[in-house]
Design an enzyme around this catalytic site. Structure first.
Site, PDB file in Angstrom:
ATOM      1  N   GLU A 276      -9.653 -10.441  -7.837  1.00 33.56           N
ATOM      2  CA  GLU A 276      -8.673  -9.366  -7.644  1.00 33.56           C
ATOM      3  C   GLU A 276      -7.467  -9.500  -8.584  1.00 33.56           C
ATOM      4  OE1 GLU A 276      -9.785  -8.148  -3.047  1.00 33.56           O
ATOM      5  OE2 GLU A 276      -7.897  -9.199  -3.415  1.00 33.56           O
TER       6      GLU A 276
ATOM      7  N   ASN B  11      -2.075   0.056   6.911  1.00 32.88           N
ATOM      8  CA  ASN B  11      -1.569  -1.227   7.399  1.00 32.88           C
ATOM      9  C   ASN B  11      -0.674  -1.948   6.387  1.00 32.88           C
ATOM     10  OD1 ASN B  11      -3.562  -1.943   5.639  1.00 32.88           O
ATOM     11  ND2 ASN B  11      -4.795  -3.097   7.112  1.00 32.88           N
TER      12      ASN B  11
ATOM     13  N   HIS C  79      -2.288  -5.220   1.392  1.00 38.06           N
ATOM     14  CA  HIS C  79      -3.578  -5.883   1.160  1.00 38.06           C
ATOM     15  C   HIS C  79      -3.309  -7.308   0.726  1.00 38.06           C
ATOM     16  CE1 HIS C  79      -7.569  -6.733  -0.536  1.00 38.06           C
ATOM     17  NE2 HIS C  79      -6.898  -7.347  -1.499  1.00 38.06           N
TER      18      HIS C  79
ATOM     19  N   LYS D  20       0.825  -1.217   0.000  1.00 40.89           N
ATOM     20  CA  LYS D  20       0.000   0.000   0.000  1.00 40.89           C
ATOM     21  C   LYS D  20       0.865   1.276   0.000  1.00 40.89           C
ATOM     22  CE  LYS D  20      -4.037  -2.127   2.247  1.00 40.89           C
ATOM     23  NZ  LYS D  20      -5.033  -1.995   3.352  1.00 40.89           N
TER      24      LYS D  20
ATOM     25  N   TYR E  22     -12.673  -1.815  -3.824  1.00 40.86           N
ATOM     26  CA  TYR E  22     -13.195  -1.959  -2.459  1.00 40.86           C
ATOM     27  C   TYR E  22     -14.723  -1.858  -2.404  1.00 40.86           C
ATOM     28  CZ  TYR E  22      -8.539  -1.918  -0.325  1.00 40.86           C
ATOM     29  OH  TYR E  22      -7.265  -2.239   0.070  1.00 40.86           O
TER      30      TYR E  22
HETATM   31  P1  GDP Z   1      -8.259  -6.779   5.382  1.00 41.66           P
HETATM   32  O1  GDP Z   1      -8.904  -7.870   4.556  1.00 41.66           O
HETATM   33  O2  GDP Z   1      -7.474  -7.315   6.552  1.00 41.66           O
HETATM   34  O3  GDP Z   1      -7.449  -5.806   4.542  1.00 41.66           O
HETATM   35  O4  GDP Z   1      -9.439  -5.935   6.055  1.00 41.66           O
HETATM   36  P2  GDP Z   1     -10.875  -5.461   5.497  1.00 41.66           P
HETATM   37  O5  GDP Z   1     -11.203  -6.155   4.197  1.00 41.66           O
HETATM   38  O6  GDP Z   1     -11.843  -5.587   6.620  1.00 41.66           O
HETATM   39  O7  GDP Z   1     -10.659  -3.903   5.229  1.00 41.66           O
HETATM   40  C1  GDP Z   1     -10.029  -3.431   4.053  1.00 41.66           C
HETATM   41  C2  GDP Z   1      -9.090  -2.314   4.423  1.00 41.66           C
HETATM   42  O8  GDP Z   1      -9.858  -1.231   4.931  1.00 41.66           O
HETATM   43  C3  GDP Z   1      -8.087  -2.618   5.544  1.00 41.66           C
HETATM   44  O9  GDP Z   1      -6.945  -3.293   5.112  1.00 41.66           O
HETATM   45  C4  GDP Z   1      -7.778  -1.245   6.073  1.00 41.66           C
HETATM   46  O10 GDP Z   1      -6.832  -0.555   5.241  1.00 41.66           O
HETATM   47  C5  GDP Z   1      -9.136  -0.551   5.970  1.00 41.66           C
HETATM   48  N1  GDP Z   1      -9.908  -0.689   7.214  1.00 41.66           N
HETATM   49  C6  GDP Z   1     -10.530  -1.799   7.671  1.00 41.66           C
HETATM   50  N2  GDP Z   1     -11.178  -1.566   8.826  1.00 41.66           N
HETATM   51  C7  GDP Z   1     -10.945  -0.263   9.109  1.00 41.66           C
HETATM   52  C8  GDP Z   1     -11.350   0.591  10.185  1.00 41.66           C
HETATM   53  O11 GDP Z   1     -12.067   0.176  11.113  1.00 41.66           O
HETATM   54  N3  GDP Z   1     -10.908   1.872  10.135  1.00 41.66           N
HETATM   55  C9  GDP Z   1     -10.146   2.345   9.113  1.00 41.66           C
HETATM   56  N4  GDP Z   1      -9.764   3.629   9.133  1.00 41.66           N
HETATM   57  N5  GDP Z   1      -9.742   1.577   8.098  1.00 41.66           N
HETATM   58  C10 GDP Z   1     -10.134   0.298   8.078  1.00 41.66           C
END
Ligand code: GDP
Length: 139
Positions: free
Chosen positions: A125, A111, A114, A8, A48
């Site tokens: 994807e 973080n 991805h 990222k 997303y």
């Molecule tokens: P992943 O599969 O572990 O990447 O997590 P998700 O699919 O739930 O979320 C996609 C991305 O959205 C994450 O990698 C983070 O960059 C962002 N994200 C997820 N949850 C949160 C949150 O509660 N707050 C914020 N600011 N970003 C989030």
């Protein structure tokens, strides 16, 4: 089996991309395709789409379009589960020691990486970024 990783913008900005890629290779992944991209808003929104209703959707799209990202099609056995294990939990604070997000993530949003979360998502994807002919042959 293929999966998709995106190093990222926060990790590119911090010049951690090389270390992260080295960690993925050391974990047994082979790079089948790679592209440095600066996602457009339209691309990030589509990628997303599943999160459209979430409160973090708009900030996530803004973050993911904020700078270059390195998109990787990675292969190994059981690639999806292995990559999720190597990257750690979404929140770096909760990610296991030594995981990519623990080492290089700053927050739940920023973080570092991805990874596709299921085989079905991985297929979608990988195809989102790469045509069949862009995947390097193994060997
Ligand atoms: P992943 O599969 O572990 O990447 O997590 P998700 O699919 O739930 O979320 C996609 C991305 O959205 C994450 O990698 C983070 O960059 C962002 N994200 C997820 N949850 C949160 C949150 O509660 N707050 C914020 N600011 N970003 C989030």
């Amino acid at each position: 089996m293929l999966t998709l990783a995106i190093i990222k913008p926060d990790a590119l900005q911090a010049r951690n991309a090389g270390k992260i890629l080295a960690q993925l290779e050391a974990a047994g992944f082979v790079v089948r395709a790679a592209r440095l991209v600066k996602l457009t808003t339209t691309q990030a929104e589509a990628f997303y789409e599943v999160h459209r209703a979430r409160p973090f959707y708009r900030p996530l799209v803004t973050f993911m379009t904020s700078g270059p990202a390195l998109v990787l099609a990675l292969e190994r056995d059981n690639a999806v589960a292995h990559l999720r294990d190597v990257i750690g939990a979404t929140d770096p604070a909760e990610a296991k020691p030594g995981s990519v997000r623990k080492l290089y993530g700053a927050s739940k949003e920023r973080n570092a990486i991805h990874a596709s979360d299921s085989p079905e998502t991985a297929a979608r994807e990988v195809a989102f970024f790469f045509a069949e002919g862009e995947l390097r042959e193994l060997g």
